[in-house]
Structures are given as structure tokens and as C-alpha cells.
Motif scaffolding. Structure first.
Motif, PDB file in Angstrom:
ATOM      1  N   PRO A 135       0.846  -1.193   0.000  1.00 27.28           N
ATOM      2  CA  PRO A 135       0.000   0.000   0.000  1.00 27.28           C
ATOM      3  C   PRO A 135       0.889   1.254   0.000  1.00 27.28           C
ATOM      4  O   PRO A 135       1.894   1.285   0.705  1.00 27.28           O
ATOM      5  N   PRO A 161       0.060   5.053   0.314  1.00 26.25           N
ATOM      6  CA  PRO A 161      -0.821   6.232   0.410  1.00 26.25           C
ATOM      7  C   PRO A 161      -0.146   7.466  -0.195  1.00 26.25           C
ATOM      8  O   PRO A 161       0.933   7.855   0.259  1.00 26.25           O
ATOM      9  N   PRO A 162      -0.766   8.051  -1.247  1.00 30.22           N
ATOM     10  CA  PRO A 162      -0.110   9.202  -1.902  1.00 30.22           C
ATOM     11  C   PRO A 162      -0.067  10.442  -1.012  1.00 30.22           C
ATOM     12  O   PRO A 162       0.508  11.444  -1.405  1.00 30.22           O
ATOM     13  N   SER A 163      -0.643  10.359   0.186  1.00 31.30           N
ATOM     14  CA  SER A 163      -0.607  11.512   1.085  1.00 31.30           C
ATOM     15  C   SER A 163       0.767  11.695   1.721  1.00 31.30           C
ATOM     16  O   SER A 163       1.131  12.800   2.086  1.00 31.30           O
ATOM     17  N   TYR A 164       1.525  10.616   1.855  1.00 33.79           N
ATOM     18  CA  TYR A 164       2.871  10.787   2.437  1.00 33.79           C
ATOM     19  C   TYR A 164       3.932   9.912   1.785  1.00 33.79           C
ATOM     20  O   TYR A 164       5.093   9.974   2.175  1.00 33.79           O
ATOM     21  N   ASP A 171       8.338  13.090   2.350  1.00 37.42           N
ATOM     22  CA  ASP A 171       7.182  12.462   2.993  1.00 37.42           C
ATOM     23  C   ASP A 171       6.334  13.481   3.753  1.00 37.42           C
ATOM     24  O   ASP A 171       5.368  13.111   4.402  1.00 37.42           O
ATOM     25  N   PHE A 217      -0.473  20.850   0.581  1.00 37.28           N
ATOM     26  CA  PHE A 217      -1.671  20.407  -0.127  1.00 37.28           C
ATOM     27  C   PHE A 217      -1.409  20.346  -1.636  1.00 37.28           C
ATOM     28  O   PHE A 217      -1.738  19.352  -2.294  1.00 37.28           O
ATOM     29  N   ARG A 273       0.631  17.447  -2.488  1.00 41.43           N
ATOM     30  CA  ARG A 273      -0.131  16.197  -2.418  1.00 41.43           C
ATOM     31  C   ARG A 273      -1.010  16.019  -3.647  1.00 41.43           C
ATOM     32  O   ARG A 273      -1.186  14.910  -4.158  1.00 41.43           O
ATOM     33  N   VAL A 274      -1.575  17.115  -4.126  1.00 41.21           N
ATOM     34  CA  VAL A 274      -2.381  17.043  -5.358  1.00 41.21           C
ATOM     35  C   VAL A 274      -1.492  16.583  -6.516  1.00 41.21           C
ATOM     36  O   VAL A 274      -1.849  15.675  -7.274  1.00 41.21           O
ATOM     37  N   PHE A 296      -0.591  12.909  -6.127  1.00 42.98           N
ATOM     38  CA  PHE A 296      -1.762  12.087  -6.432  1.00 42.98           C
ATOM     39  C   PHE A 296      -1.933  11.949  -7.944  1.00 42.98           C
ATOM     40  O   PHE A 296      -2.140  10.849  -8.466  1.00 42.98           O
ATOM     41  N   LEU A 297      -1.814  13.084  -8.641  1.00 42.98           N
ATOM     42  CA  LEU A 297      -2.001  13.067 -10.094  1.00 42.98           C
ATOM     43  C   LEU A 297      -0.886  12.283 -10.774  1.00 42.98           C
ATOM     44  O   LEU A 297      -1.138  11.473 -11.669  1.00 42.98           O
ATOM     45  N   PRO A 309      10.586   6.418   5.118  1.00 41.16           N
ATOM     46  CA  PRO A 309       9.868   5.220   5.578  1.00 41.16           C
ATOM     47  C   PRO A 309       8.441   5.189   5.028  1.00 41.16           C
ATOM     48  O   PRO A 309       7.824   6.242   4.873  1.00 41.16           O
ATOM     49  N   ARG A 310       7.950   4.004   4.740  1.00 46.23           N
ATOM     50  CA  ARG A 310       6.645   3.833   4.078  1.00 46.23           C
ATOM     51  C   ARG A 310       6.177   2.408   4.302  1.00 46.23           C
ATOM     52  O   ARG A 310       6.958   1.556   4.728  1.00 46.23           O
ATOM     53  N   PRO A 311       4.909   2.110   4.046  1.00 48.29           N
ATOM     54  CA  PRO A 311       4.433   0.742   4.268  1.00 48.29           C
ATOM     55  C   PRO A 311       5.188  -0.268   3.413  1.00 48.29           C
ATOM     56  O   PRO A 311       5.653   0.054   2.317  1.00 48.29           O
ATOM     57  N   THR A 312       5.293  -1.457   3.930  1.00 46.97           N
ATOM     58  CA  THR A 312       6.012  -2.504   3.219  1.00 46.97           C
ATOM     59  C   THR A 312       5.267  -3.833   3.391  1.00 46.97           C
ATOM     60  O   THR A 312       4.144  -3.837   3.904  1.00 46.97           O
ATOM     61  N   THR A 321       2.905  -4.155   6.498  1.00 48.81           N
ATOM     62  CA  THR A 321       3.600  -3.858   7.739  1.00 48.81           C
ATOM     63  C   THR A 321       4.372  -2.546   7.569  1.00 48.81           C
ATOM     64  O   THR A 321       4.194  -1.862   6.564  1.00 48.81           O
ATOM     65  N   MET A 322       5.181  -2.191   8.571  1.00 51.20           N
ATOM     66  CA  MET A 322       5.941  -0.936   8.522  1.00 51.20           C
ATOM     67  C   MET A 322       7.415  -1.217   8.837  1.00 51.20           C
ATOM     68  O   MET A 322       7.727  -2.207   9.492  1.00 51.20           O
ATOM     69  N   VAL A 358      -7.770  15.818  -1.204  1.00 55.24           N
ATOM     70  CA  VAL A 358      -7.252  15.912  -2.579  1.00 55.24           C
ATOM     71  C   VAL A 358      -8.300  15.412  -3.575  1.00 55.24           C
ATOM     72  O   VAL A 358      -8.554  16.051  -4.600  1.00 55.24           O
TER      73      VAL A 358
END
Lengths: 526, 526
Positions: free
Chosen positions: A186, A188-191, A201, A205, A208-209, A212-213, A265-268, B268-269, B491
Motif C-alpha cells: 500500500p 498512500p499518496p498523502s505521504y 514524505d 496540499f 499532495r495534489v 496524487f495526479l 519510511p513507508r508501508p512494506t 507492515t511498517m 485531494v
């Protein structure tokens, strides 16, 4: 999985097949990526495993003869087109400096995409040629490989592994779908900044836009331009029910050339094994002449500069500006530059065609690394704790360097506006502001402080897959879901429908009831 | 971080503070969780670190005097109420067997929630009492701890760490917000089963709807019932700008008591370190009388049974049914049962008040483990490769066992419908169907095949946090975002608004244009 040495161990080896040496079929990515794959192959060889490398006949990088592997040369011209990429860098440089129109830039960008598309088509042809040769297929099956190891910058290894029914391991940073993580974890394009967007990270705003794009657009682009040849190949050999991207996501272990001192750092996922910096090693002593030159720098120390293998000749005026800036410093400079000697080269600057980069970075006299921002160079600089002045040129280099800048270990110079003043200022900032070195040395301590060396970790997991014929327990099968199921869109719509029905029934019921009561009341009044 | 032994090492230790022994402040969860914390504390002690354990005065589990740690006893009655939980299990058992009404079940459920709420209030009182004592606070500050190690089944350690400005490490499976991962890692409800839902990672549409609803409802419940006392505490000591859940999510390292041979793989993280099975170790020889009993089983082998520490007395008829079933088997049985001796006990069954569970599970004669499905017992069974007959009673036990069932290593018996026939059939299935043992031995091989022992890995990361004063580079700061930012809702709404405006402008523009053209056409015709 080490080679057996004496008789007792030999006997033990016969009794316990788990300790037998393994056989690995490698489908690499030609070009500079090969440097990374070679490190793994040499280590596999050192652990006593047999390695076969599939290569196109015209590959310049992947040599046919090696003490570390056996080649399987496919009679096809599908090697990396270094001439194209080298000329591409020059042209991009020119465009950047001349401030050309958006259309010129877009045209060049399209040309690069076309080139990549061509690369993928050629890889698909190569695999089709292999699978279309019954003798070769039989030989591959008879060889009883334990697994396929591939760099998923191309998808050839994925198809091959599925055809031969072998476990699959990725040596990965980039995939045909973008940065490795985006294909399985996963994001998340927010961070999680989309690579090459030069974002961190922590985004505003507007950023983030943009992120996202870019995320949406790039995913669309990858699926449209790169996916089709692989889908066609998969369709041809496995039928229409098999989805290429699913085969891709089903890889057992993702050896990720990533380290979180470098990336944010990000989900893995549980089957992602980080081996960023696996190629780094302690410095060896320098050749005597180089050591003498380095020592002659005295207390001022040395600056080293290398812009990678893709840049041959820099525009003469840029090379001169760099040379003049260097000449004004009390430091000694070692500059790897294969082009013509700049006219204004100072006495303190040694021009070389090649330099032992890792050994120099590990030398205590080296103060600054002037780099184009390739991943390997940055990780070597982190390993040895040397701060960076970055001059990004192409691909992910600007993005890599922006991360280093965000961590306070680099300044970045735009080549389009590079002159002696700008470059000198950048060098002096990194030389004299202690935080750059301190921060880089902190990253170095963090990077080196791991329970296991990255290369050992990579080997462990390759051998794990050999021992257990895969690593299914670490791999989700979520990739088999359609996107709307994965994101629970169907569930949310269902629940919304139920809620709406419920509310509507309630409202209409109440309305009906009110009408009845009103009617009665009215008729009574009447 | 090992204790210094000779003079040269001592001198080195003085020169390099990194190799000094650390000081750890432990804020544990009282009750059965303490068993897990104790393993870490003993290992920290073995590595030469000093450990201080905060405990309420009435704790029965956490003893005041220990060779492994110094106690910091807080004069408050906040220990685990074992009597309540033991009676709760009995009452739940009764309800299950009698098939009582939904309301009775709900009332009991509410009682449990009340109890948990009381536990959290007491922990908050305990922390408030500590922070309200200036001498104690001064002493804690003077002690210069390196970090706080806590079991986040309560949030006391989180508040304490923030107050003392210390790095924070979790020894975690459950948090005050549910299963550990749900507090920090993305958890798509489409394939990540919400714990205690007894679902797997492959769900039907109806199951996904259920999982989605449970996810939402539980999160809501946790935030409403458990969060408030901690929020009040945080508000009192750190002001209204500090959010309790943010402090919680800012923990440096999450030592997760999870292993993917047991749980389903999921996102996970980077700062999650898996140490599931960290308490497992090779079996020690049995006491001679027990060894003789085990050996007397001959080729049939032994069954061991333990329903954990919370169950004292089973209803007499259930105990009798179990005893009768056991009596019909050729195997020997060792049954840990502190209640009255069942009347129908067979000659093959040895009733004991306590058994060396790990040593028995590691004995080659042991064929089946009859268990209530506590996490530790299951992980020990996995470690030693012994299949399970499960009789779940309370909490996560049914969920744990359903996972084992999904992996083909356990059958599960509902205690409400347990009779000699059902139980005997379950036992015989696991005894005689080889796949149970084969699957469990495969899980055992996978679990043991790790680059590092789970306990060593845990210690490495605790010492890492000591050396680097945290692990910020592995921790995202995404938890600081409001939820609508994290999920890019702002967004998406912005982009939808832009699109709508664009489309509306286009449509109205076209309409306007059409009207004008029509008008002209009409006026010309006129």
C-alpha cells in the motif's frame, strides 16, 4: 549451503538434501543494472551455488565468459543501447541549458518512452525465442533449477519462471510498473512521494495534489505502454485466463535495493527484504600514486567527482566552469572525466578516466563527493559518511538527490544554471558547514548498524527459497483481487445501498404515516 | 552491549560510550502478558543492561523481588484481577453450554468491557500518582534511562516515556486500539481479517462485509471506551494540543509478537520487528518420573492437554466426557488440570497440576497438543511441530485456533457441544491423518529458518534504540495527519470539484454557444 569440504560433511550433504548447493537461473536487466546483479551472482558463487545467466548475444555489459556463472546466450540483438542513452543525456542537457520549449522537452520524453517500449518488446521476443525452442526448454527443465532470480526492470524473468514452474526472486528497485513498492505494498499518496517527483514524505496540499495526479498518471502510462507486450506473451503461452501483473506480484521474495536512511519510511510487506547498500564494502588501500596525491592534500583534504558512466563529454564551457571552480579551492580534486581536458584545469585537479570510487570514498582525507546522484554512488557515500554536491542529469537522479538534500547531507546544483560561482558556493557550503558531514556520518552509523549485512541477508533469503521451494507464507494473495474488491469499493457501495434503502423506507414510512394521520385529522375536522 | 570483563575492554568501554550497558524502564501489563515481558527482561539482564520495572503494590504476577530487575512499586491497587477473569471464563462457558439469550451474552460482554475500562482507569491513576510525586519524577530523571519498554495493552508506558522524553519500544500483540498492526500499518479490510472475527485472508463477499463492519465498529468502540482516560491524562500533563493516539503511534520500535507461519501475511511498517516465538526454546530433559511415563506409551505416543491458567475447574460433566474419551485411546495422556479429579479417568491418563509444557512439546513421543489456543502455547506447538486439538474458551483463542485450522494443523472442538464422541473423533483425526503433523512440521521448519533468532532480533533493536536514541528514520510521521488527509479525501474532493467546474463550464459554454447560434439562425430565417 556452503560447498562441502571433507568426507563427513560430504556424507552429511548426501543425507540432507537441504545442504546441497543450489542452481539459480538469472534473467538480468542489461545495462547499468547488471552491476547490481553481478554482486549477487558473485556471492551466490562464493556460497557454492551454480548460476546460469541468460543474455542477448549483443550484450556488452553481460560478458559471455565469467568464472562466476555459465552463460546462456540467446541469438538476438536485445542488449542495452548505451549509445542511445548517452546521446539522450547530452540532448537533455542541451535542452535544459537552452531552456527549450515544452514541446521539445515532451518530444524527447516521448522518445525515451519509445526506447523503453522497444527494450520491453525485445525482451519479450527473447523470451519467445527461448520458449519456442523445444530443445532449450527441455535443457532448462532437465537442469532442475531451484529458482529464477531476475531484475524486474524487465518482465522476462517473470514469464520464464512461470513457464518453468520455478520460485521467483526479484533483485529490485525499479519495476516495469515504477518503483518496486508501488507494485505490491500500500502506498498512500498523502505521504509516500511518487518517485521522480522530487517530493518528501511531508507535503503541502498542492504537493499532495501533484503527487496524487502523478501517481495516477504514471500507473496508467505503465499499464498502457509497458504492459501490452508482456500481456501478449503471457496470453500466447499461458492462455487468456492468466494475468501478467498477477504473475509479477506473485514473486516470492523482493530483494529491495532500498535503505531507509536513503528513502523515506513507508508501508512494506513481509516478503520484502531490504538490501540497500548490499554492494558497499570497506575501502581497500589506494594505488601508491593515488595515495600520494591524496596525502599531498594535507589538512584540506580531497574532493572526488564522478558523473557516472553515461556522461562522456560535457559541454566544453560547463567543464571549464567546473575546472575553474575547483582551481580556486585549497583542496585537491580527483575528477573522473572521460572527455577532453578542460583548458582551465587547476594544478590541484587530477583528471582520470576511471577511479576506485569505493576506496576513495572510504579514505579519511575525502571531504566531498561530487556526484550525479545514481543510487549506487549515493549508497556508497552514505556507507562511508561523505557528504554530497549533486549535479543530477537524468532518470531518478534529481529525485535521489532531493532526498539527500531533505536529510541535510547534500546540496544540489542545476546543470542548466551551473557556473563557477554557483558550483564554488555549493562546494564551499558542504566543505565548511559541519552539519553536512555530521548528518552524513549519522546516516552512515544508522546504515551500518544492522543485525546482518545487507548482502548476507539477501543470500539468506535466496537460500531460504531454495530450501522451502518458495516463501508462500510471507506473500499475500491480495493481488488476485480486482481493484474494487481490494479497496472494498463493492462492500462500501453495498453498505451505502443498504443504508439508503433503510433511510428511504423510514422516510417514506413516516411520510405515509403523517399523511394518514393528517387525513384522519382533516376528515374529523370536516 | 555485553558486560565488560577485562581491563582492556573496561578502558574501551569508558572511551566508547556506545558499548556501555543500558538502562531500561519497563512499564508492563499485569497478568498473563507479564510472562512475555519477563522473557525480554531476563534477556536484557543477560546482556548486562539494568532494568527497572514499574508495578502496582498488589500485583501478584510481577514480583517485587527478582534477580533480573529492580522494582519500582507504586502504592496503588491496580494489579490484574485474576478472580474476575477466572469467574468470567466459567460464566461464559455456562452461557455457551446453556445457549442463553443474546441479551445475557451481551450483558456479559459489556461486563468484560467495563472491566477493561476499569483496568485502563487504574493504569491512568497509577501514572498520575507517579507524575504527581516530584521526588519520584526527579529520581526517574536522574536515573537517565535509555528508553521505556512497555506492553501497549495499556497506555501507561506511552505517557511515561513522553513525560520523561525517552525513546519508546513496544512489546506488543494487542494494543488499547486492538491488534498491534491496526494502530500503525495499512490494513485493507478486504483481505486483512479483523482479529477475533475467525476469518482468513480469503473471504467471501458476506465475510468481507462482516469484516468491514467489525473493523469500523471495533475502532469506534476502542476510541470511545478506552481512549478517554488516557486523553484526560495527556491533556492534564501535556496540554490540549497533544493527542494521545499520536504519542502512541510515535513509538520507535514495535517488537511484534507475531510470526507469519501463524498469522496471515499483511502490510507492515519498517519499524515493526517480528519476534513471534521469541519465548520458544529447545526442550530440556523431563523429570525422571515424567520421562518414564512418556516412555511407557511405546509406539502409540503421548497426548498432552492444558487449557491455560485461567481455567480452574471445568464443569464436572465436561471433565468426565474428556476423561472418558482419553480412556478409549491407546496413547498415554498428560493432562494439566487443577480441578477435582474426574470420576471416569482412565489408567492411561496422568492428571497434573502443572506440566513442563515446552519440554513435553519438544519430546519426540508427543503426538497431539490439546490446547485452549493461547498465543504462547500455539507458538510453542509450532516451534516443536506438534499438531493441535483446540478447545477455545475466551478472548482471541477461537480466532488463533481458526487460523491454525485454516493452515491444516488443528481441529477445533466447541466446548458447548463437547462430548466424548466429538472429542474422541477430533483426537483420532489429528492422530491418524498424517497431514496435520506434516503441515505442522512444515510450519516448524519455516518458523525456525530465520536469519536470526526472534529473541536476538528483539535485543538487537532494543540496543539499537539505546545506541541511536530512537529509530526515527524507520518511523513514518503519517500519524500526525488528520484522517481525511491521510486518505487523500481532501485531494480527491478538490480534484472532483475542479473536474465538475471544468465540465460545468464546458457544458454551459456549449449551451450558451448553441443558443446564440440558434438565435442567429432563427433571426436570419425570420
Amino acid at each position: 549451503m556452503t560447498p562441502s569440504v571433507d568426507l563427513s560433511i560430504c556424507l552429511l550433504t548426501l543425507l540432507i538434501p537441504l545442504t546441497l548447493s543450489g542452481k539459480v537461473l538469472v534473467f538480468p536487466q542489461d545495462g547499468s543494472h547488471w552491476v547490481n546483479m553481478k554482486v549477487l551472482i558473485e556471492e551466490l558463487h562464493a556460497h557454492g551455488h551454480g548460476v546460469t545467466v541468460v543474455r542477448p548475444a549483443d550484450s556488452w555489459y553481460i560478458q559471455e565468459h565469467s568464472p562466476y556463472y555459465t552463460s546462456l546466450t540467446i541469438d538476438i540483438a536485445a542488449g542495452a543501447d548505451e549509445a542511445f542513452f548517452s546521446s539522450f543525456v547530452s540532448r537533455q542537457l542541451q535542452i535544459q541549458r537552452e531552456g527549450s520549449s515544452v514541446w521539445t522537452r515532451l518530444a524527447l520524453d516521448m522518445e525515451l518512452k519509445e526506447k523503453f517500449s522497444e527494450v520491453h518488446h525485445k525482451v519479450c521476443e527473447m523470451v519467445a525465442q527461448m520458449l519456442g525452442d523445444p530443445e532449450l526448454v527441455q535443457a532448462l527443465q532437465d537442469a532442475r533449477y531451484d529458482l529464477v532470480l531476475t531484475d524486474p526492470a524487465n518482465g522476462g524473468g517473470v514469464v520464464l519462471a512461470h513457464y518453468l514452474k520455478l520460485p521467483l526472486i526479484f533483485n529490485v528497485r525499479w519495476t516495469v510498473h515504477g518503483e518496486g513498492h508501488f507494485a505490491i505494498a500500500p502506498s498512500p499518496p498523502s505521504y509516500v512521494p511518487f518517485p521522480v517527483a522530487k517530493l518528501t514524505d511531508q507535503m503541502t496540499f498542492v504537493q499532495r495534489v501533484r503527487n496524487f495526479l502523478m501517481y495516477g498518471f504514471r500507473m496508467f502510462l505503465y499499464r498502457r505502454t509497458v504492459g501490452p507486450p508482456y500481456s501478449a506473451l503471457v496470453n500466447r503461452y499461458f492462455g487468456p485466463d492468466v494475468d501478467y501483473f498477477e504473475l509479477f506480484q506473485a514473486a516470492d521474495i523482493w530483494l529491495m535495493r532500498v535503505d531507509f536512511v536513503f528513502e523515506f519510511p513507508r508501508p512494506t510487506m513481509p516478503n520484502v527484504v531490504y538490501m540497500g547498500g548490499f554492494q558497499c564494502k570497506p575501502a581497500k588501500p589506494l594505488p601508491q600514486d593515488l595515495e600520494d596525491f591524496v596525502q599531498s592534500s594535507g589538512e584540506h583534504g580531497v574532493i572526488i567527482m564522478s558523473l557516472g558512466t553515461l556522461v562522456g563529454q560535457l559541454p566544453r564551457d560547463i567543464a571549464d566552469e567546473i575546472a575553474v571552480a575547483f582551481a580556486q579551492l585549497p583542496q585537491k580534486v580527483i575528477w573522473r572525466y572521460p572527455g577532453d581536458r578542460p583548458s582551465a584545469l587547476g594544478n590541484n585537479t587530477l583528471l582520470v578516466k576511471w577511479l576506485p570510487q569505493n576506496d576513495l570514498l572510504g579514505h579519511p582525507k575525502v571531504k566531498v563527493f561530487v556526484s550525479h546522484g545514481g543510487t549506487n554512488g549515493i549508497l556508497e557515500a552514505i556507507y562511508h559518511g561523505v557528504p554530497i554536491v549533486g549535479i543530477p542529469l537524468i532518470f531518478d537522479q534529481a529525485d535521489n538527490l532531493s532526498k539527500m538534500q531533505a536529510k541535510g547531507v547534500a546540496t544540489v546544483v542545476d546543470i542548466a544554471s551551473l557556473d563557477r560561482g554557483v558550483f564554488l558556493q555549493a562546494l564551499q557550503e558542504v566543505l565548511h558547514e559541519p552539519s553536512y558531514r555530521e548528518n552524513m556520518q549519522r546516516l552512515s552509523r544508522l546504515h551500518r548498524d544492522q543485525p546482518m549485512k545487507p548482502l548476507d541477508r539477501a543470500l539468506f533469503w535466496i537460500e531460504f527459497v531454495m530450501r522451502h521451494k518458495g516463501a508462500a507464507h510471507l506473500r499475500t494473495e491480495s493481488y488476485k483481487m480486482p481493484w474494487y474488491t481490494y479497496h472494498s469499493v463493492d462492500v462500501i457501495l453495498f453498505l451505502l445501498a443498504v443504508m439508503t434503502t433503510f433511510v428511504a423506507t423510514f422516510v417514506f414510512g413516516m411520510k405515509f404515516l403523517c399523511t394518514r394521520i393528517c387525513c384522519r385529522y382533516k376528515s374529523k375536522q370536516d
